[in-house]
Design an enzyme around this catalytic site. Structure first.
Site, PDB file in Angstrom:
ATOM      1  N   ARG A  71       0.822  -1.217   0.000  1.00 32.23           N
ATOM      2  CA  ARG A  71       0.000   0.000   0.000  1.00 32.23           C
ATOM      3  C   ARG A  71       0.859   1.271   0.000  1.00 32.23           C
ATOM      4  O   ARG A  71       0.369   2.361  -0.286  1.00 32.23           O
ATOM      5  CB  ARG A  71      -0.993  -0.018   1.165  1.00 32.23           C
ATOM      6  CG  ARG A  71      -2.076   1.032   1.047  1.00 32.23           C
ATOM      7  CD  ARG A  71      -3.405   0.689   1.751  1.00 32.23           C
ATOM      8  NE  ARG A  71      -3.310  -0.165   2.900  1.00 32.23           N
ATOM      9  CZ  ARG A  71      -2.846   0.188   4.096  1.00 32.23           C
ATOM     10  NH1 ARG A  71      -2.455   1.427   4.306  1.00 32.23           N
ATOM     11  NH2 ARG A  71      -2.785  -0.684   5.080  1.00 32.23           N
ATOM     12  N   TYR A 125     -17.012  14.753 -16.661  1.00 37.81           N
ATOM     13  CA  TYR A 125     -17.444  13.352 -16.661  1.00 37.81           C
ATOM     14  C   TYR A 125     -18.541  13.194 -15.592  1.00 37.81           C
ATOM     15  O   TYR A 125     -18.448  13.779 -14.511  1.00 37.81           O
ATOM     16  CB  TYR A 125     -16.232  12.469 -16.356  1.00 37.81           C
ATOM     17  CG  TYR A 125     -16.584  11.044 -16.054  1.00 37.81           C
ATOM     18  CD1 TYR A 125     -17.167  10.234 -17.018  1.00 37.81           C
ATOM     19  CD2 TYR A 125     -16.364  10.507 -14.788  1.00 37.81           C
ATOM     20  CE1 TYR A 125     -17.513   8.928 -16.732  1.00 37.81           C
ATOM     21  CE2 TYR A 125     -16.693   9.197 -14.499  1.00 37.81           C
ATOM     22  CZ  TYR A 125     -17.274   8.416 -15.472  1.00 37.81           C
ATOM     23  OH  TYR A 125     -17.615   7.125 -15.187  1.00 37.81           O
ATOM     24  N   ASP A 190      -8.533  17.613 -16.225  1.00 40.65           N
ATOM     25  CA  ASP A 190      -8.735  16.206 -16.586  1.00 40.65           C
ATOM     26  C   ASP A 190      -8.346  16.082 -18.061  1.00 40.65           C
ATOM     27  O   ASP A 190      -9.016  16.625 -18.942  1.00 40.65           O
ATOM     28  CB  ASP A 190     -10.192  15.809 -16.341  1.00 40.65           C
ATOM     29  CG  ASP A 190     -10.434  14.314 -16.567  1.00 40.65           C
ATOM     30  OD1 ASP A 190      -9.784  13.744 -17.465  1.00 40.65           O
ATOM     31  OD2 ASP A 190     -11.289  13.734 -15.871  1.00 40.65           O
ATOM     32  N   LYS A 215      -8.927   4.561 -19.852  1.00 43.59           N
ATOM     33  CA  LYS A 215      -9.298   4.928 -21.211  1.00 43.59           C
ATOM     34  C   LYS A 215      -8.075   4.792 -22.134  1.00 43.59           C
ATOM     35  O   LYS A 215      -7.642   3.688 -22.389  1.00 43.59           O
ATOM     36  CB  LYS A 215      -9.893   6.341 -21.209  1.00 43.59           C
ATOM     37  CG  LYS A 215     -10.906   6.587 -20.071  1.00 43.59           C
ATOM     38  CD  LYS A 215     -12.166   5.773 -20.188  1.00 43.59           C
ATOM     39  CE  LYS A 215     -13.066   5.813 -18.957  1.00 43.59           C
ATOM     40  NZ  LYS A 215     -13.418   7.121 -18.429  1.00 43.59           N
TER      41      LYS A 215
HETATM   42  C1  LIG Z   1     -13.960   7.641 -17.203  1.00 41.30           C
HETATM   43  C2  LIG Z   1     -13.582   8.993 -16.795  1.00 41.30           C
HETATM   44  C3  LIG Z   1     -13.261   9.298 -15.468  1.00 41.30           C
HETATM   45  C4  LIG Z   1     -13.381   8.270 -14.364  1.00 41.30           C
HETATM   46  O1  LIG Z   1     -12.416   7.275 -14.507  1.00 41.30           O
HETATM   47  P1  LIG Z   1     -12.614   5.761 -13.979  1.00 41.30           P
HETATM   48  O2  LIG Z   1     -11.309   5.138 -14.349  1.00 41.30           O
HETATM   49  O3  LIG Z   1     -13.804   5.192 -14.663  1.00 41.30           O
HETATM   50  O4  LIG Z   1     -12.807   5.842 -12.503  1.00 41.30           O
HETATM   51  C5  LIG Z   1     -12.840  10.581 -15.168  1.00 41.30           C
HETATM   52  N1  LIG Z   1     -12.764  11.532 -16.124  1.00 41.30           N
HETATM   53  C6  LIG Z   1     -13.066  11.280 -17.406  1.00 41.30           C
HETATM   54  C7  LIG Z   1     -12.958  12.372 -18.421  1.00 41.30           C
HETATM   55  C8  LIG Z   1     -13.499  10.017 -17.788  1.00 41.30           C
HETATM   56  O5  LIG Z   1     -13.819   9.794 -19.071  1.00 41.30           O
END
Ligand SMILES: *Cc1c(COP(=O)(O)O)cnc(C)c1O
Length: 404
Positions: A71, A125, A190, A215
């Site tokens: 951790r 998101y 982001d 992603k």
């Molecule tokens: C999918 C997504 C998230 C969240 O990510 P997870 O890995 O699903 O927790 C945050 N920001 C954007 C722009 C996303 O497309």
């Protein structure tokens, strides 16, 4: 960290993508990075371990030598962190179990200083919007547009958050201008949609760059993760939060994400070229009311249909009707039903997320095969172009629904 890395010799992104985080491998006599699945690490010297634990607890600096417990740190995940930081042009990166775990850690890190107020720009998101808006972490949020950021900042503002291009409308903000408006408050961008291949927000003044690594960074739809690229000072706080709250990235995920980074530039460029061609075709298609595609480019395309978006989703055969994005295959989904369902209808609409909007993540298939599938799916939902107005700010409530 790695002895052979010489920061004075700048390397292109494509080169970093395949070499960063791997500089010590030849010395170790390895070619592929080792995968360390240990949860604990032996030590016969308890006094030395106590000192290392004290050092981590007080500074959050990465431990020298092996971790004490998984951790705190993991050598495989650390390779991914090193590589992602190099690609984003930041000192450090800290990886988490998911994008949402990464955002949670950022909010907790700021709240630990009593700075619970967040200024944010919609759309975000859906789940990021929800996490801020629902106050689950004691966060109070002021939603504004980019021009209103400076005015919305208060003495207890710990963070300004934007997404650019934003999920799902692909709206962009001028990151440099927003960073300026933030003053001394850290700006979080982001960067999930653009990836460091198309945009490096830290160069434009963002202190915190967040990714859903699930992603494009992973890129194959088989690994969930999140990562924050930032300066080492903030990374130390994030490591302490991660240690205390436990949202660690599994080392196998770290391995897969490092592997994903190697092909990130070619994947993003190839999928972006296909996306740009699909945008050209959609833009002149009479069944399409509006196409959204950002200036920065990329492989995400959103479009509003005159017909019933549910029919389009039901009609695809090659394209996969599924939430998420950034995989090798093309995915399509209806944000108002799926990815942004958790955002209240009024907030969704005012953020530009029309009920007629579809979001498509373009993959690596041949463009002609994709177009054939898309165009037949669009035909499943006949356009009523005679009645439907072609304006930029159509709200679904004003649009006649195509007959079913
Ligand atoms: C999918 C997504 C998230 C969240 O990510 P997870 O890995 O699903 O927790 C945050 N920001 C954007 C722009 C996303 O497309």
């Amino acid at each position: 960290m790695y002895m052979d890395y010489d920061a004075s010799t700048p390397r292109a992104l494509a080169t970093e993508a395949v070499h960063a985080g791997r500089e010590d491998l030849a010395e170790l006599g390895l070619h592929a990075p080792p995968l360390d699945l240990s949860t604990t690490y032996p030590s016969y010297d308890t006094r030395a371990e106590a000192a290392r634990i004290d050092e981590f607890a007080t500074t959050g600096a990465r431990l020298e030598g092996p971790p004490v417990y998984a951790r705190l740190d993991n050598p495989t995940t650390a390779r991914f962190e090193t590589a992602l930081a190099r690609l984003e042009g930041t000192d450090s990166a800290v990886a988490f179990a998911s994008g949402m775990a990464a955002l949670t850690a950022v909010l907790l890190a700021r709240a630990s200083l009593g700075l619970r107020h967040v200024v944010a720009v919609r759309p975000l998101y859906g789940c990021s919007d929800h996490l801020l808006n629902a106050g689950l972490l004691g966060t109070e949020v002021t939603w504004t547009d980019p021009a209103g950021i400076a005015e919305a900042i208060r003495p207890d503002t710990g963070l300004v958050m934007v997404e650019s291009p934003a999920n799902p409308t692909l709206a962009e903000v001028d990151i440099r201008a927003v960073a300026h408006a933030c003053g001394s408050v850290p700006l979080l961008v982001d960067n999930t949609f653009a990836t460091p291949v198309l945009q490096r927000p830290a160069e434009d003044g963002a202190r915190i760059v967040l990714h859903s690594a699930t992603k494009y960074l992973g890129g194959h739809g088989d690994v969930m993760g999140g990562v924050v690229a930032c300066d080492e000072e903030f990374a130390r706080v994030l490591r302490q939060v991660r240690f205390a709250t436990g949202g660690v990235l599994h080392p196998l995920a770290g391995y897969l994400l490092l592997r994903g980074l190697a092909t990130l530039p070619v994947r993003v460029r190839a999928a972006s070229a296909t996306a740009a061609e699909l945008v050209r075709r959609l833009a002149t298609d009479p069944r399409i009311a509006r196409v959204h595609y950002p200036r920065v480019g990329g492989a995400m395309v959103s479009f509003e249909v005159y017909g019933d978006p549910h029919d389009v989703i039901a009609g695809v055969r090659l394209i996969t009707p599924a939430v998420s994005l950034g995989s090798v295959d093309t995915l399509i989904q209806h944000p108002a039903s799926i990815s942004h369902r958790i955002v209240a209808e009024g907030d969704r609409r005012s953020a530009g997320v029309s009920d007629r909007l579809l979001r498509m993540s373009v993959g690596l298939e041949d463009v002609e095969d994709l177009w054939r599938d898309l165009t037949q799916a669009l035909s499943a939902s006949p356009a009523d172009t005679a009645r439907a107005p072609r304006t930029a700010d159509d709200s679904a409530a004003e649009l006649p629904r195509a007959g079913r």
